[in-house]
Scaffold this motif. Structure first.
Motif, PDB file in Angstrom:
ATOM      1  N   PRO A  95       0.816  -1.216   0.000  1.00 11.17           N
ATOM      2  CA  PRO A  95       0.000   0.000   0.000  1.00 11.17           C
ATOM      3  C   PRO A  95       0.852   1.269   0.000  1.00 11.17           C
ATOM      4  CG  PRO A  95       0.184  -0.841   2.218  1.00 11.17           C
ATOM      5  CD  PRO A  95       0.887  -1.836   1.333  1.00 11.17           C
ATOM      6  N   PRO A  96       0.259   2.402  -0.416  1.00 16.78           N
ATOM      7  CA  PRO A  96       0.976   3.683  -0.394  1.00 16.78           C
ATOM      8  C   PRO A  96       1.595   3.992   0.967  1.00 16.78           C
ATOM      9  CG  PRO A  96      -1.074   3.916  -1.617  1.00 16.78           C
ATOM     10  CD  PRO A  96      -1.084   2.521  -1.033  1.00 16.78           C
ATOM     11  N   MET A  97       0.921   3.587   2.050  1.00 20.21           N
ATOM     12  CA  MET A  97       1.442   3.841   3.401  1.00 20.21           C
ATOM     13  C   MET A  97       2.880   3.320   3.555  1.00 20.21           C
ATOM     14  SD  MET A  97       0.140   1.959   6.898  1.00 20.21           S
ATOM     15  CE  MET A  97      -1.571   2.367   6.674  1.00 20.21           C
ATOM     16  N   ILE A  98       3.132   2.135   3.024  1.00 25.92           N
ATOM     17  CA  ILE A  98       4.461   1.535   3.157  1.00 25.92           C
ATOM     18  C   ILE A  98       5.418   2.084   2.090  1.00 25.92           C
ATOM     19  CG2 ILE A  98       5.748  -0.646   3.010  1.00 25.92           C
ATOM     20  CD1 ILE A  98       3.415  -1.995   4.447  1.00 25.92           C
ATOM     21  N   VAL A  99       4.901   2.292   0.872  1.00 23.80           N
ATOM     22  CA  VAL A  99       5.744   2.884  -0.185  1.00 23.80           C
ATOM     23  C   VAL A  99       6.271   4.245   0.263  1.00 23.80           C
ATOM     24  CG1 VAL A  99       5.770   3.763  -2.556  1.00 23.80           C
ATOM     25  CG2 VAL A  99       4.555   1.637  -2.029  1.00 23.80           C
ATOM     26  N   GLU A 100       5.407   5.036   0.871  1.00 29.71           N
ATOM     27  CA  GLU A 100       5.806   6.380   1.313  1.00 29.71           C
ATOM     28  C   GLU A 100       6.780   6.325   2.484  1.00 29.71           C
ATOM     29  OE1 GLU A 100       1.965   8.069   1.944  1.00 29.71           O
ATOM     30  OE2 GLU A 100       1.524   8.061  -0.218  1.00 29.71           O
ATOM     31  N   ALA A 101       6.680   5.280   3.296  1.00 32.58           N
ATOM     32  CA  ALA A 101       7.609   5.129   4.424  1.00 32.58           C
ATOM     33  C   ALA A 101       8.994   4.683   3.954  1.00 32.58           C
ATOM     34  CB  ALA A 101       7.050   4.124   5.433  1.00 32.58           C
ATOM     35  N   TYR A 102       9.038   4.034   2.774  1.00 36.04           N
ATOM     36  CA  TYR A 102      10.304   3.524   2.224  1.00 36.04           C
ATOM     37  C   TYR A 102      10.481   3.980   0.772  1.00 36.04           C
ATOM     38  CZ  TYR A 102      10.691   0.466   6.304  1.00 36.04           C
ATOM     39  OH  TYR A 102      10.809  -0.022   7.586  1.00 36.04           O
ATOM     40  N   PRO A 103      10.619   5.296   0.538  1.00 40.50           N
ATOM     41  CA  PRO A 103      10.757   5.777  -0.849  1.00 40.50           C
ATOM     42  C   PRO A 103      12.047   5.272  -1.493  1.00 40.50           C
ATOM     43  CG  PRO A 103      11.209   7.543   0.727  1.00 40.50           C
ATOM     44  CD  PRO A 103      10.692   6.381   1.526  1.00 40.50           C
ATOM     45  N   ASN A 104      11.915   4.636  -2.641  1.00 37.60           N
ATOM     46  CA  ASN A 104      13.057   4.032  -3.343  1.00 37.60           C
ATOM     47  C   ASN A 104      13.878   3.121  -2.419  1.00 37.60           C
ATOM     48  OD1 ASN A 104      12.448   5.221  -5.817  1.00 37.60           O
ATOM     49  ND2 ASN A 104      13.580   7.083  -5.311  1.00 37.60           N
ATOM     50  N   ARG A 105      13.154   2.479  -1.493  1.00 35.15           N
ATOM     51  CA  ARG A 105      13.805   1.510  -0.596  1.00 35.15           C
ATOM     52  C   ARG A 105      13.001   0.206  -0.544  1.00 35.15           C
ATOM     53  NH1 ARG A 105      14.715   3.309   4.966  1.00 35.15           N
ATOM     54  NH2 ARG A 105      12.975   4.750   4.729  1.00 35.15           N
ATOM     55  N   ILE A 106      12.161   0.002  -1.569  1.00 34.24           N
ATOM     56  CA  ILE A 106      11.451  -1.264  -1.753  1.00 34.24           C
ATOM     57  C   ILE A 106      11.761  -1.733  -3.165  1.00 34.24           C
ATOM     58  CG2 ILE A 106       9.231  -2.465  -1.736  1.00 34.24           C
ATOM     59  CD1 ILE A 106       8.081  -0.141  -0.102  1.00 34.24           C
ATOM     60  N   ILE A 107      12.228  -2.976  -3.299  1.00 36.14           N
ATOM     61  CA  ILE A 107      12.490  -3.506  -4.633  1.00 36.14           C
ATOM     62  C   ILE A 107      11.670  -4.780  -4.860  1.00 36.14           C
ATOM     63  CG2 ILE A 107      14.793  -2.494  -4.767  1.00 36.14           C
ATOM     64  CD1 ILE A 107      15.977  -5.300  -4.332  1.00 36.14           C
ATOM     65  N   ASN A 108      11.376  -5.027  -6.129  1.00 36.76           N
ATOM     66  CA  ASN A 108      10.580  -6.192  -6.502  1.00 36.76           C
ATOM     67  C   ASN A 108      11.250  -6.902  -7.671  1.00 36.76           C
ATOM     68  OD1 ASN A 108       8.151  -7.878  -6.597  1.00 36.76           O
ATOM     69  ND2 ASN A 108       7.664  -6.805  -8.491  1.00 36.76           N
ATOM     70  N   ILE A 109      11.109  -8.229  -7.714  1.00 35.47           N
ATOM     71  CA  ILE A 109      11.560  -9.013  -8.861  1.00 35.47           C
ATOM     72  C   ILE A 109      10.315  -9.424  -9.638  1.00 35.47           C
ATOM     73  CG2 ILE A 109      11.662 -11.126  -7.454  1.00 35.47           C
ATOM     74  CD1 ILE A 109      14.104 -10.498 -10.293  1.00 35.47           C
ATOM     75  N   HIS A 110      10.315  -9.114 -10.941  1.00 34.11           N
ATOM     76  CA  HIS A 110       9.168  -9.465 -11.790  1.00 34.11           C
ATOM     77  C   HIS A 110       9.658 -10.357 -12.928  1.00 34.11           C
ATOM     78  CE1 HIS A 110       5.200  -9.084 -13.568  1.00 34.11           C
ATOM     79  NE2 HIS A 110       5.800  -8.944 -14.737  1.00 34.11           N
ATOM     80  N   PRO A 111       8.942 -11.461 -13.221  1.00 36.31           N
ATOM     81  CA  PRO A 111       9.457 -12.435 -14.180  1.00 36.31           C
ATOM     82  C   PRO A 111       9.147 -12.132 -15.649  1.00 36.31           C
ATOM     83  CG  PRO A 111       7.471 -13.285 -13.180  1.00 36.31           C
ATOM     84  CD  PRO A 111       7.734 -11.957 -12.534  1.00 36.31           C
ATOM     85  N   SER A 112       9.400 -10.885 -16.048  1.00 33.66           N
ATOM     86  CA  SER A 112       9.334 -10.532 -17.471  1.00 33.66           C
ATOM     87  C   SER A 112      10.197  -9.293 -17.672  1.00 33.66           C
ATOM     88  CB  SER A 112       7.900 -10.247 -17.925  1.00 33.66           C
ATOM     89  OG  SER A 112       7.475  -8.973 -17.481  1.00 33.66           O
ATOM     90  N   LEU A 113      10.361  -8.910 -18.922  1.00 37.02           N
ATOM     91  CA  LEU A 113      11.088  -7.686 -19.237  1.00 37.02           C
ATOM     92  C   LEU A 113      10.084  -6.538 -19.262  1.00 37.02           C
ATOM     93  CD1 LEU A 113      13.460  -9.023 -22.061  1.00 37.02           C
ATOM     94  CD2 LEU A 113      14.050  -8.562 -19.677  1.00 37.02           C
ATOM     95  N   ILE A 114       9.946  -5.865 -18.136  1.00 38.54           N
ATOM     96  CA  ILE A 114       9.035  -4.726 -18.043  1.00 38.54           C
ATOM     97  C   ILE A 114       9.434  -3.689 -19.106  1.00 38.54           C
ATOM     98  CG2 ILE A 114       8.418  -2.780 -16.529  1.00 38.54           C
ATOM     99  CD1 ILE A 114       8.656  -4.675 -14.149  1.00 38.54           C
ATOM    100  N   PRO A 115       8.485  -3.102 -19.860  1.00 37.08           N
ATOM    101  CA  PRO A 115       7.047  -3.023 -19.592  1.00 37.08           C
ATOM    102  C   PRO A 115       6.191  -4.122 -20.225  1.00 37.08           C
ATOM    103  CG  PRO A 115       7.592  -1.521 -21.356  1.00 37.08           C
ATOM    104  CD  PRO A 115       8.886  -2.156 -20.920  1.00 37.08           C
ATOM    105  N   SER A 116       6.796  -5.185 -20.727  1.00 37.81           N
ATOM    106  CA  SER A 116       5.992  -6.279 -21.286  1.00 37.81           C
ATOM    107  C   SER A 116       5.495  -7.209 -20.174  1.00 37.81           C
ATOM    108  CB  SER A 116       6.828  -7.096 -22.272  1.00 37.81           C
ATOM    109  OG  SER A 116       7.201  -6.315 -23.376  1.00 37.81           O
ATOM    110  N   PHE A 117       4.277  -7.709 -20.312  1.00 41.20           N
ATOM    111  CA  PHE A 117       3.722  -8.743 -19.435  1.00 41.20           C
ATOM    112  C   PHE A 117       3.856  -8.371 -17.959  1.00 41.20           C
ATOM    113  CE2 PHE A 117       5.356 -10.657 -23.358  1.00 41.20           C
ATOM    114  CZ  PHE A 117       4.164 -11.098 -23.905  1.00 41.20           C
ATOM    115  N   CYS A 118       3.382  -7.173 -17.641  1.00 43.66           N
ATOM    116  CA  CYS A 118       3.426  -6.719 -16.245  1.00 43.66           C
ATOM    117  C   CYS A 118       2.147  -5.957 -15.941  1.00 43.66           C
ATOM    118  CB  CYS A 118       4.661  -5.851 -15.995  1.00 43.66           C
ATOM    119  SG  CYS A 118       4.627  -4.252 -16.851  1.00 43.66           S
TER     120      CYS A 118
END
Length: 208
Positions: A95-118
């Motif tokens: 949620p935004p609450m956590i994103v705002e608490a950790y700006p550019n300090r949350i990372i995610n792994i997504h199994p495609s080459l973004i922006p495709s299939f995301c």
């Protein structure tokens, strides 16, 4: 020392890749402070416990509403003094609450080459089904910072993987994990832990 909070929902293969990379010195200047899952049966929690890492289940089912769940998750991350939140197969929207608490300090792994299939609806095997249905020849994985959108944050690293004739979604999923996810997620953590990643004008700059 960068304190990592790893969020997981299932088996924890990406968590294992991080732990192995720490053991091998591929990731330096970092340590896992806590592993949190929304699923009490997640094998990832056992992986953490076996290593003596605090393993916590924080499930939406245990709270009256989503806001209380989000507050509990944020409180646990703050209690463990987490510097970087790593979404390693975490199937709950942050949620935004956590994103705002950790700006550019949350990372995610997504199994495609973004922006495709995301984006909304593209997770797990659905990503690889989409790749195969479209008939693309190259897929891969992306590590990105998390913002308030879905898979829309600044891209840190990407690695391509070839789609082979006869692939099933399960076979392709495994190849993408082995050839891309388990390599670039530890690499991204190491770069961040050693101060080599910055975000300028919404784009990631890496100093090698």
């Amino acid at each position: 020392m960068l304190r990592l909070g790893i969020l997981v929902s299932g088996g924890g293969t990406n968590l294992q890749a991080i732990l192995d990379a720490l053991d091998q010195g591929v990731i330096t200047n970092a340590a896992v402070s806590v592993v949190i899952s929304n699923n009490s049966g997640a094998y990832a929690l056992k992986r953490a416990e076996d290593r003596g890492i605090p393993a916590v289940c924080i499930s939406p089912k245990c709270y009256d509403n989503r806001e209380e769940f989000h507050k509990a998750l944020l409180a646990e991350l703050q209690k463990k003094q987490v510097d970087l939140v790593v979404l390693a197969g975490y199937l709950v929207a942050v949620p935004p609450m956590i994103v705002e608490a950790y700006p550019n300090r949350i990372i995610n792994i997504h199994p495609s080459l973004i922006p495709s299939f995301c984006g909304t609806g593209f997770y797990g095997l659905r990503v690889h089904e989409g790749v195969l249905n479209r008939g693309v020849k190259i897929t891969g994985a992306t590590v990105h910072f998390v913002d308030t959108g879905t898979d829309t944050g600044p891209i840190i690293l990407q690695k391509a993987v070839e789609v082979q004739q006869g692939d099933t979604p399960e076979v392709l999923q495994r190849r993408v994990m082995e050839e891309a996810e388990w390599k670039i997620l530890p690499e991204a953590i190491d770069l961040i832990a050693n101060g080599k990643v910055s975000v300028q004008d919404g784009k990631v700059q890496i100093s090698r």
